[in-house]
Design a protein around this motif. Sequence first.
Motif, PDB file in Angstrom:
ATOM      1  N   UNK A 109       3.938  -3.921 -51.416  1.00 50.92           N
ATOM      2  CA  UNK A 109       4.896  -4.324 -52.452  1.00 50.92           C
ATOM      3  C   UNK A 109       4.417  -5.553 -53.208  1.00 50.92           C
ATOM      4  N   UNK A 110       3.692  -6.428 -52.509  1.00 48.55           N
ATOM      5  CA  UNK A 110       3.208  -7.674 -53.098  1.00 48.55           C
ATOM      6  C   UNK A 110       1.986  -8.143 -52.323  1.00 48.55           C
ATOM      7  N   UNK A 111       1.425  -9.281 -52.716  1.00 49.54           N
ATOM      8  CA  UNK A 111       0.184  -9.727 -52.085  1.00 49.54           C
ATOM      9  C   UNK A 111       0.386 -10.091 -50.611  1.00 49.54           C
ATOM     10  N   UNK A 112       1.587 -10.451 -50.233  1.00 49.20           N
ATOM     11  CA  UNK A 112       1.869 -10.728 -48.818  1.00 49.20           C
ATOM     12  C   UNK A 112       1.580  -9.479 -47.972  1.00 49.20           C
ATOM     13  N   UNK A 113       2.007  -8.319 -48.458  1.00 50.86           N
ATOM     14  CA  UNK A 113       1.811  -7.072 -47.716  1.00 50.86           C
ATOM     15  C   UNK A 113       0.334  -6.718 -47.538  1.00 50.86           C
ATOM     16  N   UNK A 114      -0.536  -7.252 -48.386  1.00 52.88           N
ATOM     17  CA  UNK A 114      -1.960  -6.945 -48.260  1.00 52.88           C
ATOM     18  C   UNK A 114      -2.502  -7.367 -46.897  1.00 52.88           C
ATOM     19  N   UNK A 115      -1.970  -8.456 -46.334  1.00 50.23           N
ATOM     20  CA  UNK A 115      -2.450  -8.935 -45.037  1.00 50.23           C
ATOM     21  C   UNK A 115      -2.190  -7.917 -43.925  1.00 50.23           C
ATOM     22  N   UNK A 116      -1.141  -7.153 -44.082  1.00 47.08           N
ATOM     23  CA  UNK A 116      -0.795  -6.152 -43.069  1.00 47.08           C
ATOM     24  C   UNK A 116      -1.550  -4.838 -43.278  1.00 47.08           C
ATOM     25  N   UNK A 117      -1.922  -4.530 -44.497  1.00 56.44           N
ATOM     26  CA  UNK A 117      -2.553  -3.245 -44.812  1.00 56.44           C
ATOM     27  C   UNK A 117      -4.080  -3.303 -44.909  1.00 56.44           C
ATOM     28  N   UNK A 118      -4.677  -4.458 -44.749  1.00 59.20           N
ATOM     29  CA  UNK A 118      -6.128  -4.602 -44.920  1.00 59.20           C
ATOM     30  C   UNK A 118      -6.901  -3.760 -43.906  1.00 59.20           C
ATOM     31  N   UNK A 119      -7.843  -2.915 -44.382  1.00 63.51           N
ATOM     32  CA  UNK A 119      -8.675  -2.140 -43.465  1.00 63.51           C
ATOM     33  C   UNK A 119      -9.481  -3.064 -42.554  1.00 63.51           C
ATOM     34  N   UNK A 120      -9.445  -2.781 -41.276  1.00 64.69           N
ATOM     35  CA  UNK A 120     -10.139  -3.595 -40.266  1.00 64.69           C
ATOM     36  C   UNK A 120      -9.574  -5.010 -40.195  1.00 64.69           C
ATOM     37  N   UNK A 121      -8.370  -5.208 -40.727  1.00 61.36           N
ATOM     38  CA  UNK A 121      -7.726  -6.519 -40.682  1.00 61.36           C
ATOM     39  C   UNK A 121      -7.057  -6.776 -39.340  1.00 61.36           C
ATOM     40  N   UNK A 122      -6.673  -8.008 -39.147  1.00 63.48           N
ATOM     41  CA  UNK A 122      -6.051  -8.422 -37.884  1.00 63.48           C
ATOM     42  C   UNK A 122      -4.608  -7.943 -37.789  1.00 63.48           C
ATOM     43  N   UNK A 123      -3.854  -8.048 -38.870  1.00 64.42           N
ATOM     44  CA  UNK A 123      -2.445  -7.657 -38.857  1.00 64.42           C
ATOM     45  C   UNK A 123      -1.550  -8.743 -38.270  1.00 64.42           C
ATOM     46  N   UNK A 124      -0.287  -8.676 -38.615  1.00 62.93           N
ATOM     47  CA  UNK A 124       0.661  -9.721 -38.212  1.00 62.93           C
ATOM     48  C   UNK A 124       0.948  -9.740 -36.713  1.00 62.93           C
ATOM     49  N   UNK A 125       1.030  -8.577 -36.069  1.00 65.79           N
ATOM     50  CA  UNK A 125       1.324  -8.552 -34.632  1.00 65.79           C
ATOM     51  C   UNK A 125       0.208  -9.225 -33.836  1.00 65.79           C
ATOM     52  N   UNK A 126      -1.044  -8.946 -34.193  1.00 67.79           N
ATOM     53  CA  UNK A 126      -2.169  -9.572 -33.492  1.00 67.79           C
ATOM     54  C   UNK A 126      -2.227 -11.064 -33.788  1.00 67.79           C
ATOM     55  N   UNK A 127      -1.943 -11.451 -35.037  1.00 71.26           N
ATOM     56  CA  UNK A 127      -1.915 -12.882 -35.362  1.00 71.26           C
ATOM     57  C   UNK A 127      -0.826 -13.582 -34.567  1.00 71.26           C
ATOM     58  N   UNK A 128       0.324 -12.946 -34.420  1.00 72.95           N
ATOM     59  CA  UNK A 128       1.412 -13.514 -33.616  1.00 72.95           C
ATOM     60  C   UNK A 128       0.921 -13.794 -32.194  1.00 72.95           C
ATOM     61  N   UNK A 129       0.263 -12.815 -31.587  1.00 72.50           N
ATOM     62  CA  UNK A 129      -0.231 -12.988 -30.217  1.00 72.50           C
ATOM     63  C   UNK A 129      -1.249 -14.118 -30.132  1.00 72.50           C
ATOM     64  N   UNK A 130      -2.150 -14.184 -31.111  1.00 68.54           N
ATOM     65  CA  UNK A 130      -3.162 -15.257 -31.125  1.00 68.54           C
ATOM     66  C   UNK A 130      -2.489 -16.620 -31.238  1.00 68.54           C
ATOM     67  N   UNK A 131      -1.545 -16.743 -32.150  1.00 62.71           N
ATOM     68  CA  UNK A 131      -0.871 -18.029 -32.357  1.00 62.71           C
ATOM     69  C   UNK A 131      -0.012 -18.409 -31.156  1.00 62.71           C
ATOM     70  N   UNK A 132       0.631 -17.436 -30.554  1.00 65.00           N
ATOM     71  CA  UNK A 132       1.460 -17.705 -29.367  1.00 65.00           C
ATOM     72  C   UNK A 132       0.591 -18.217 -28.220  1.00 65.00           C
TER      73      UNK A 132
END
Length: 189
Positions: A109-132
């Motif tokens: 929908x916007x550039x924020x969503x690109x972080x979740x859809x990036x091919x071979x990207x980390x994604x928000x769930x994995x970033x959450x685990x890393x930050x936690x």
Amino acid sequence: MSNYPTLYILRHGETEWNLANRLQGHFDSRLTETGRAQAAAQNAILRRCNLSGFSALSSPQGRALITAQIALDGLGIDLATDAQLAEIGIGAWAGESREALLRQTPAARDSYDLYEHAPEGEGFAALYQRCRAFLDSLTGPHVLVTHGITSRMLRLILLGRDLAVLRDMQGGQGVVFHLEGGQQKRLTL
């Protein structure tokens, strides 16, 4: 929510790629003059804070590390790097234009969503685990210098908020977020 130490969280200053509206991820771009001025403003903000007993950690990525060096200059705090503070990985899209990717990615929908859809990207769930895991490893008060999405994720966890509200977390360059006791204050000049 764990009982986390007091933290000051900073995002790196403006970069050439921020200005050009390009995704950076694990790639890097130099700070602009505005970015250096934003880091100097963070230094002035931190000078008003009691940083006795604090340590400092920065993402090892150049834009964050240079910001940290400017923001911590003259404060007498040792600076180390930690790869867990790196920006969210965006795989094949690192360095690409946000506008071009939005045209190619109907699910975003916007550039924020690109972080979740990036091919071979980390994604928000994995970033959450890393930050936690990173936050759970801290043993004392720290100044943390990181990136836009990673900063939001760290603060989301510290405030005990759900991942669904990550998009709504405040951002900002040239500011400092103070987090203590599950509360956040945005510090500016």
